[in-house]
Design an enzyme around this catalytic site. Structure first.
Site, PDB file in Angstrom:
ATOM      1  N   HIS A   1      17.368  32.176 -57.838  1.00 53.24           N
ATOM      2  CA  HIS A   1      18.064  32.358 -58.238  1.00 53.24           C
ATOM      3  C   HIS A   1      18.782  33.702 -58.860  1.00 53.24           C
ATOM      4  O   HIS A   1      17.788  34.607 -58.657  1.00 53.24           O
ATOM      5  CB  HIS A   1      18.440  31.400 -59.616  1.00 53.24           C
ATOM      6  CG  HIS A   1      19.938  31.015 -60.190  1.00 53.24           C
ATOM      7  ND1 HIS A   1      21.038  31.806 -60.247  1.00 53.24           N
ATOM      8  CD2 HIS A   1      20.595  29.117 -59.337  1.00 53.24           C
ATOM      9  CE1 HIS A   1      22.362  31.143 -60.216  1.00 53.24           C
ATOM     10  NE2 HIS A   1      22.041  30.304 -60.045  1.00 53.24           N
TER      11      HIS A   1
ATOM     12  N   HIS B   1      21.734  40.796 -53.814  1.00 49.34           N
ATOM     13  CA  HIS B   1      22.434  39.602 -53.782  1.00 49.34           C
ATOM     14  C   HIS B   1      24.061  39.956 -53.827  1.00 49.34           C
ATOM     15  O   HIS B   1      25.245  40.212 -55.576  1.00 49.34           O
ATOM     16  CB  HIS B   1      21.740  39.124 -55.007  1.00 49.34           C
ATOM     17  CG  HIS B   1      22.065  37.416 -54.235  1.00 49.34           C
ATOM     18  ND1 HIS B   1      21.371  36.460 -53.377  1.00 49.34           N
ATOM     19  CD2 HIS B   1      23.826  36.935 -54.721  1.00 49.34           C
ATOM     20  CE1 HIS B   1      22.374  35.570 -53.475  1.00 49.34           C
ATOM     21  NE2 HIS B   1      23.324  35.523 -54.218  1.00 49.34           N
TER      22      HIS B   1
ATOM     23  N   GLU C   1      25.846  38.113 -49.653  1.00 51.16           N
ATOM     24  CA  GLU C   1      26.722  37.061 -48.583  1.00 51.16           C
ATOM     25  C   GLU C   1      27.788  38.311 -48.331  1.00 51.16           C
ATOM     26  O   GLU C   1      28.691  38.057 -49.320  1.00 51.16           O
ATOM     27  CB  GLU C   1      26.528  36.513 -48.948  1.00 51.16           C
ATOM     28  CG  GLU C   1      25.067  35.078 -48.946  1.00 51.16           C
ATOM     29  CD  GLU C   1      25.536  33.542 -49.285  1.00 51.16           C
ATOM     30  OE1 GLU C   1      26.586  33.741 -50.049  1.00 51.16           O
ATOM     31  OE2 GLU C   1      25.512  32.782 -49.011  1.00 51.16           O
TER      32      GLU C   1
ATOM     33  N   TYR D   1      24.427  26.116 -46.259  1.00 52.27           N
ATOM     34  CA  TYR D   1      24.084  25.113 -46.564  1.00 52.27           C
ATOM     35  C   TYR D   1      24.596  23.299 -46.342  1.00 52.27           C
ATOM     36  O   TYR D   1      25.634  23.663 -45.949  1.00 52.27           O
ATOM     37  CB  TYR D   1      24.792  24.984 -48.622  1.00 52.27           C
ATOM     38  CG  TYR D   1      24.807  26.134 -49.287  1.00 52.27           C
ATOM     39  CD1 TYR D   1      23.801  25.836 -50.296  1.00 52.27           C
ATOM     40  CD2 TYR D   1      24.709  27.486 -48.552  1.00 52.27           C
ATOM     41  CE1 TYR D   1      23.038  26.786 -50.873  1.00 52.27           C
ATOM     42  CE2 TYR D   1      24.476  28.683 -49.278  1.00 52.27           C
ATOM     43  CZ  TYR D   1      23.280  28.120 -50.716  1.00 52.27           C
ATOM     44  OH  TYR D   1      22.705  29.037 -51.352  1.00 52.27           O
TER      45      TYR D   1
ATOM     46  N   GLU E   1      18.458  32.556 -47.402  1.00 51.55           N
ATOM     47  CA  GLU E   1      18.967  31.414 -48.282  1.00 51.55           C
ATOM     48  C   GLU E   1      19.695  30.419 -46.965  1.00 51.55           C
ATOM     49  O   GLU E   1      20.504  30.492 -46.259  1.00 51.55           O
ATOM     50  CB  GLU E   1      20.219  32.216 -48.785  1.00 51.55           C
ATOM     51  CG  GLU E   1      20.394  31.653 -50.114  1.00 51.55           C
ATOM     52  CD  GLU E   1      21.806  32.394 -50.953  1.00 51.55           C
ATOM     53  OE1 GLU E   1      21.399  33.468 -51.129  1.00 51.55           O
ATOM     54  OE2 GLU E   1      22.898  31.684 -51.055  1.00 51.55           O
TER      55      GLU E   1
ATOM     56  N   ALA F   1      28.089  24.234 -50.694  1.00 51.86           N
ATOM     57  CA  ALA F   1      27.892  25.699 -50.252  1.00 51.86           C
ATOM     58  C   ALA F   1      28.296  26.207 -52.368  1.00 51.86           C
ATOM     59  O   ALA F   1      27.692  27.617 -52.715  1.00 51.86           O
ATOM     60  CB  ALA F   1      28.953  26.198 -49.612  1.00 51.86           C
TER      61      ALA F   1
ATOM     62  N   TRP G   1      16.876  28.269 -50.995  1.00 57.16           N
ATOM     63  CA  TRP G   1      18.227  28.637 -52.488  1.00 57.16           C
ATOM     64  C   TRP G   1      17.261  27.181 -53.781  1.00 57.16           C
ATOM     65  O   TRP G   1      18.342  26.090 -53.120  1.00 57.16           O
ATOM     66  CB  TRP G   1      19.962  28.746 -52.392  1.00 57.16           C
ATOM     67  CG  TRP G   1      20.479  29.781 -53.054  1.00 57.16           C
ATOM     68  CD1 TRP G   1      20.961  28.217 -54.311  1.00 57.16           C
ATOM     69  CD2 TRP G   1      20.332  30.243 -54.048  1.00 57.16           C
ATOM     70  NE1 TRP G   1      21.235  29.125 -55.566  1.00 57.16           N
ATOM     71  CE2 TRP G   1      21.280  30.460 -55.777  1.00 57.16           C
ATOM     72  CE3 TRP G   1      19.925  32.062 -53.938  1.00 57.16           C
ATOM     73  CZ2 TRP G   1      21.657  32.002 -56.048  1.00 57.16           C
ATOM     74  CZ3 TRP G   1      20.007  32.972 -54.521  1.00 57.16           C
ATOM     75  CH2 TRP G   1      20.713  32.750 -56.099  1.00 57.16           C
TER      76      TRP G   1
ATOM     77  N   LYS H   1      18.007  25.133 -62.757  1.00 52.67           N
ATOM     78  CA  LYS H   1      19.428  25.015 -63.686  1.00 52.67           C
ATOM     79  C   LYS H   1      20.113  23.478 -62.973  1.00 52.67           C
ATOM     80  O   LYS H   1      19.634  23.124 -62.654  1.00 52.67           O
ATOM     81  CB  LYS H   1      20.623  26.761 -63.005  1.00 52.67           C
ATOM     82  CG  LYS H   1      22.484  26.239 -62.871  1.00 52.67           C
ATOM     83  CD  LYS H   1      22.523  26.862 -62.588  1.00 52.67           C
ATOM     84  CE  LYS H   1      24.645  27.048 -63.516  1.00 52.67           C
ATOM     85  NZ  LYS H   1      25.045  28.541 -62.629  1.00 52.67           N
TER      86      LYS H   1
ATOM     87  N   GLU I   1      22.004  22.198 -61.346  1.00 49.60           N
ATOM     88  CA  GLU I   1      22.460  21.982 -59.594  1.00 49.60           C
ATOM     89  C   GLU I   1      22.014  21.259 -59.059  1.00 49.60           C
ATOM     90  O   GLU I   1      20.516  21.971 -59.393  1.00 49.60           O
ATOM     91  CB  GLU I   1      23.193  23.523 -59.795  1.00 49.60           C
ATOM     92  CG  GLU I   1      22.650  24.121 -59.743  1.00 49.60           C
ATOM     93  CD  GLU I   1      22.966  25.462 -59.351  1.00 49.60           C
ATOM     94  OE1 GLU I   1      24.687  25.658 -58.886  1.00 49.60           O
ATOM     95  OE2 GLU I   1      22.177  26.598 -58.515  1.00 49.60           O
TER      96      GLU I   1
END
Ligand code: DCB
Length: 516
Positions: A250, A316, A354, A416, A442, A448, A476, A481, A483
């Site tokens: 991350h 990044h 990105e 994603y 990634e 996403a 990723w 975290k 998530e």
């Protein structure tokens, strides 16, 4: 020069401070920690975890105020923030400087000149540093939290956000009068409670033990050597197709502890031959604190090289959607990285994670890439360079229509699984047919936004597709975290060998894929 009596006192004080921070063997009880006192449990836990220890005389001194140096050192150790060179030879200068560079506090709050290092830290500043170190994403809104603080008038505005977040998370609470006493000091007992409430890693944090690397990494650098692109296929030094698969960190400035040598070796031991170091440029990352973040990145890259992994240095960009906004900084950064790593077969350079916003490949990203690629090539003539495209690295069709000149360049495709489906795979096939080499630097099992799902069936479909096309990938993300895209459960220590029960559903899926 101080008179001898004061020098002796100063020495004794310094020794005590040092002792508080040095591990001592756990002892049953402190003479001044009464059984049943409100802080007994917190003090015992902090002592057992070797985070804040008692004094050699058998006391803990729970009511003594904690100094800025002591508090910041503990926070830095818990967050895995490595010390950097400080401006004084104070024992805590390195951790304080790293914390300041990390943006945990400002120059004026604890000047690096050292005058206030040994002064009591104010409660408001302590909470700000605690939240920055351990819960940087926590928030609390004014309307809900302010009414809980009877002495709000004493709280300086610059501490509103962290203090409200700490109240919202149940970390800070007022005294029996509902007062926070923002400008008072913090006792050692209170500091123990704060740190424990903020959530420490589940196991005692030790300095990174730099474990011995796994015997062999399947498909690692020692096996494959220099990479090269032939047609659209990534190949090894011998010209055979090679598949790199692994994990992305991350944001390094938030979750850099999961780029520890132990975490990297855990990743290698679970089947990866690739590690991506995601260095955010915006959002408080490299552009805000270049020295500290670059030091973290170099440590991570070196640890990955040690572990025989291929490693991606990822510039990044994300909230800073147009890479051309910081071309000069990127050229300077990659020049330095190419000088350092351009002769190392393990290292790949990813120059813009990105791109997004109102930009185009030909108008914005390509001219940026031309400048950064030529800067890299001055020192890294054969390294693989990965290039993103607009719409979060999905507009590979724009790149396919107008590719860069040069060898060993690949184009990143990001997806994603909960958001991007068959249409993007079709676009990938189309780009391959046009001769564009692709690399999935990634992807996530989530939506996403990094959350939602997990979408394991969709992920499986994607990975089958990638591997049938010989496309390398990094997942990723390697962090704890809360998530769904995170591979590790909240509270997992980056400094131990992980068990399967430390893995989230996403982590279980991805690591079992890496084993196959
Ligand atoms: C990408 C980014 C990456 C981001 C993930 C998931 O963004 F490269 O930095 O990570 O995909 O969204 C997330 C973290 C969160 C963090 C957030 C902001 O998981 O913890 O809070 O970054 O730093 C994408 C990818 C695709 C798309 C949008 C984004 N898309 N995006 O297709 O719309 O907006 O971040």
């Amino acid at each position: 020069m101080l008179p001898p009596r004061f020098r002796r006192t100063a020495l004794a004080v310094a020794l005590c401070l040092l002792l508080t921070l040095l591990p001592t063997t756990a002892r049953a009880a402190f003479s001044d920690v009464a059984p049943g006192s409100w802080y007994e449990d917190a003090v015992t836990q902090m002592e057992a975890k070797n985070i804040l220890n008692g004094y050699a005389d058998g006391t803990f001194r729970p009511n003594q105020t904690i100094s800025a140096a002591e508090f910041v050192t503990i926070a830095a150790r818990q967050a895995g923030l490595a010390p950097v060179a400080g401006q004084t030879n104070h024992w805590a200068a390195g951790h304080l400087e790293a914390a300041r560079l990390a943006g945990w506090y400002d120059w004026d709050e604890i000047p690096p000149t050292g005058q206030t290092f040994d002064q009591p830290i104010s409660r408001q500043l302590a909470v700000k540093i605690l939240m920055a170190a351990l819960l940087p994403d926590a928030t609390g809104d004014y309307a809900t939290q302010a009414p809980k603080i009877q002495d709000l008038a004493d709280l300086d505005g610059r501490y509103y956000n962290p203090v409200f977040a700490a109240y919202a998370a149940g970390i800070a609470a007022g005294d029996q009068f509902g007062c926070f006493r923002p400008k008072n000091g913090l006792s050692r007992a209170e500091a123990c409670t704060l740190f424990l409430r903020a959530g420490l890693p589940s196991s005692p944090v030790k300095p990174d033990p730099t474990p011995t690397p796994p015997a062999t990494v399947r498909g690692g650098v020692s096996e494959n050597g220099w990479l090269q692109v032939k047609g659209t296929q990534l190949c090894n030094q011998a010209g055979q197709p090679v598949l790199l698969r692994g994990m992305s960190t991350h944001g390094l400035h938030w979750f850099g502890s999961f780029a520890s040598a132990q975490s990297i070796q855990n990743t290698a031991a679970r089947g990866a031959n690739l590690f991506r170091v995601a260095m955010y440029t915006g959002e408080g990352g490299y552009l805000s604190q270049p020295a500290a973040v670059k030091a973290q990145l170099i440590a991570a890259v070196d640890a990955a090289i040690q572990a025989d992994l291929y490693v991606i240095i990822d510039w990044h960009i994300l909230s800073d959607g147009n890479p051309a906004a910081h071309t000069d900084q990127a050229v300077a950064f990659f020049t330095e990285m190419a000088q350092r790593y351009g002769d190392n077969p393990a290292v790949l350079f990813e120059i813009c994670n990105e791109p997004n916003g109102n930009i185009t490949w030909s108008g914005n990203v390509k001219p940026y890439a031309q400048r950064v690629v030529s800067a890299i090539r001055a020192y890294a003539p054969r390294s693989i360079i990965l290039v993103g495209s607009p719409t979060w690295s999905q507009d590979i069709h724009q790149a396919a229509a107008d590719p860069l000149q040069g060898d060993n360049l690949m184009y990143t495709l990001h997806f994603y699984a909960g958001t991007h489906g068959a249409w993007l795979r079709q676009r990938a096939d189309q780009a391959l047919a046009q001769g564009l080499p692709l690399f999935v630097s990634e992807w996530g099992t989530s939506r996403a936004d990094g959350s939602g799902g997990v979408y394991l069936a969709e992920s499986r479909q994607w990975l089958d597709f990638l591997e049938s096309r010989g496309i390398s990938w990094a997942n990723w993300s390697l962090c704890d975290k809360a998530e769904t895209s995170a591979a590790l459960k909240p509270g997992t220590s980056p400094y131990k060998v992980w068990t399967d029960s430390d893995l989230t559903p996403s982590g279980q899926f991805v690591f079992s894929r890496l084993q196959s």
